[in-house]
Design a protein around this motif. Structure first.
Motif, PDB file in Angstrom:
ATOM      1  N   GLN A  67       0.826  -1.209   0.000  1.00  0.00           N
ATOM      2  CA  GLN A  67       0.000   0.000   0.000  1.00  0.00           C
ATOM      3  C   GLN A  67       0.862   1.262   0.000  1.00  0.00           C
ATOM      4  N   ARG A  68       2.085   1.138   0.459  1.00  0.00           N
ATOM      5  CA  ARG A  68       2.991   2.293   0.523  1.00  0.00           C
ATOM      6  C   ARG A  68       3.864   2.435  -0.729  1.00  0.00           C
ATOM      7  N   LEU A  69       3.716   1.546  -1.702  1.00  0.00           N
ATOM      8  CA  LEU A  69       4.579   1.574  -2.888  1.00  0.00           C
ATOM      9  C   LEU A  69       4.626   2.913  -3.630  1.00  0.00           C
ATOM     10  N   PRO A  70       3.534   3.684  -3.708  1.00  0.00           N
ATOM     11  CA  PRO A  70       3.653   4.970  -4.412  1.00  0.00           C
ATOM     12  C   PRO A  70       4.756   5.880  -3.860  1.00  0.00           C
ATOM     13  N   GLU A  71       5.127   5.709  -2.583  1.00  0.00           N
ATOM     14  CA  GLU A  71       6.204   6.506  -1.994  1.00  0.00           C
ATOM     15  C   GLU A  71       7.542   6.252  -2.695  1.00  0.00           C
ATOM     16  N   VAL A  72       7.708   5.061  -3.228  1.00  0.00           N
ATOM     17  CA  VAL A  72       8.968   4.616  -3.819  1.00  0.00           C
ATOM     18  C   VAL A  72       9.376   5.471  -5.006  1.00  0.00           C
ATOM     19  N   PHE A  73       8.426   5.858  -5.794  1.00  0.00           N
ATOM     20  CA  PHE A  73       8.746   6.471  -7.082  1.00  0.00           C
ATOM     21  C   PHE A  73       9.189   7.921  -6.993  1.00  0.00           C
ATOM     22  N   SER A  74       9.280   8.446  -5.765  1.00  0.00           N
ATOM     23  CA  SER A  74       9.862   9.774  -5.594  1.00  0.00           C
ATOM     24  C   SER A  74      11.377   9.696  -5.397  1.00  0.00           C
ATOM     25  N   ALA A  75      11.909   8.489  -5.282  1.00  0.00           N
ATOM     26  CA  ALA A  75      13.353   8.312  -5.109  1.00  0.00           C
ATOM     27  C   ALA A  75      14.087   8.827  -6.336  1.00  0.00           C
ATOM     28  N   ARG A  76      15.292   9.303  -6.134  1.00  0.00           N
ATOM     29  CA  ARG A  76      16.022  10.005  -7.191  1.00  0.00           C
ATOM     30  C   ARG A  76      16.566   9.117  -8.301  1.00  0.00           C
ATOM     31  N   SER A  77      16.832   7.842  -8.021  1.00  0.00           N
ATOM     32  CA  SER A  77      17.380   6.995  -9.072  1.00  0.00           C
ATOM     33  C   SER A  77      16.612   5.681  -9.124  1.00  0.00           C
ATOM     34  N   THR A  78      16.752   4.978 -10.230  1.00  0.00           N
ATOM     35  CA  THR A  78      16.073   3.695 -10.368  1.00  0.00           C
ATOM     36  C   THR A  78      16.596   2.688  -9.350  1.00  0.00           C
ATOM     37  N   TYR A  79      17.909   2.714  -9.059  1.00  0.00           N
ATOM     38  CA  TYR A  79      18.435   1.813  -8.040  1.00  0.00           C
ATOM     39  C   TYR A  79      17.875   2.172  -6.674  1.00  0.00           C
ATOM     40  N   GLN A  80      17.768   3.453  -6.383  1.00  0.00           N
ATOM     41  CA  GLN A  80      17.193   3.885  -5.104  1.00  0.00           C
ATOM     42  C   GLN A  80      15.737   3.419  -4.997  1.00  0.00           C
ATOM     43  N   GLN A  81      15.011   3.389  -6.101  1.00  0.00           N
ATOM     44  CA  GLN A  81      13.633   2.898  -6.091  1.00  0.00           C
ATOM     45  C   GLN A  81      13.578   1.410  -5.750  1.00  0.00           C
TER      46      GLN A  81
END
Length: 191
Positions: A67-81
């Protein structure tokens, strides 16, 4: 409008609350039922006993992290995601605590379902694989192995460190050890 919780969800939520604040052997089915506002018959309709509720708690953990996955896509890089996806799941487990997660691991393992509560379903598998591939193509991830293989290797590493954390009753830094191990696997570019 908030969706009404079903009886099973109420039982799981009550059990989580009680197990967070009390050792397993001090929590009774009666207390779970009272807190959930359900009858013992309702409890036993869904669960054979208090030890069988841990499968449902494992499922709750996966759903809560997803449910918290949308938070992930604010990360700066694809590896950080990729890292953030794992971090969300680990934080959910930390919130539940090592005693609850220890019971989840034991419950699932003794039934031969140790990976049954994998939070990586087909959709998430595709998303993480694409993120790994994009990270490889941009040079952020320097390990050039197949992205799908890297995904499942990283998952096995995360599970291993998680099990260590559970059985050491939280006496290791789950987040830091996992991050260090994933960095070793993926070999991310510095900076």
């Amino acid at each position: 409008m908030e969706k009404r919780k079903g009886t099973r969800e109420k039982i799981v939520d009550a059990a989580i609350e009680l197990f967070k604040n009390n050792p397993y052997d001090q929590v009774t089915v009666k207390e779970i039922c009272t807190l959930a506002g359900v009858t013992r018959n309702s409890f036993y309709y869904y669960f054979d006993g208090k030890d069988t509720i841990f499968d449902a708690i494992g499922d709750w953990c996966s759903r809560t992290a997803k449910q918290r996955l949308p938070e992930v896509f604010s990360a700066r890089s694809t590896y950080q995601q990729v890292w953030e996806i794992y971090r969300l799941y680990l934080e959910t487990q930390i919130d539940l605590g090592p005693e609850i997660m220890n019971h989840v691991c034991i419950s699932r393992t003794t039934k031969g379902n140790s990976d049954y509560y994998s939070y990586i379903d087909n959709t998430l598998e595709g998303s993480i694989t694409r993120l790994i591939r994009a990270s490889q193509e941009s040079g952020i991830i320097r390990n050039d192995q197949d992205p799908l293989r890297l995904l499942w290797t990283s998952y096995a590493i995360v599970r291993g460190i998680n099990i260590k954390w559970c059985f050491l009753w939280g006496e290791c830094d789950l987040i830091e050890e996992t991050r260090a191990a994933l960095d070793t696997l993926f070999m991310p570019k510095e900076g």
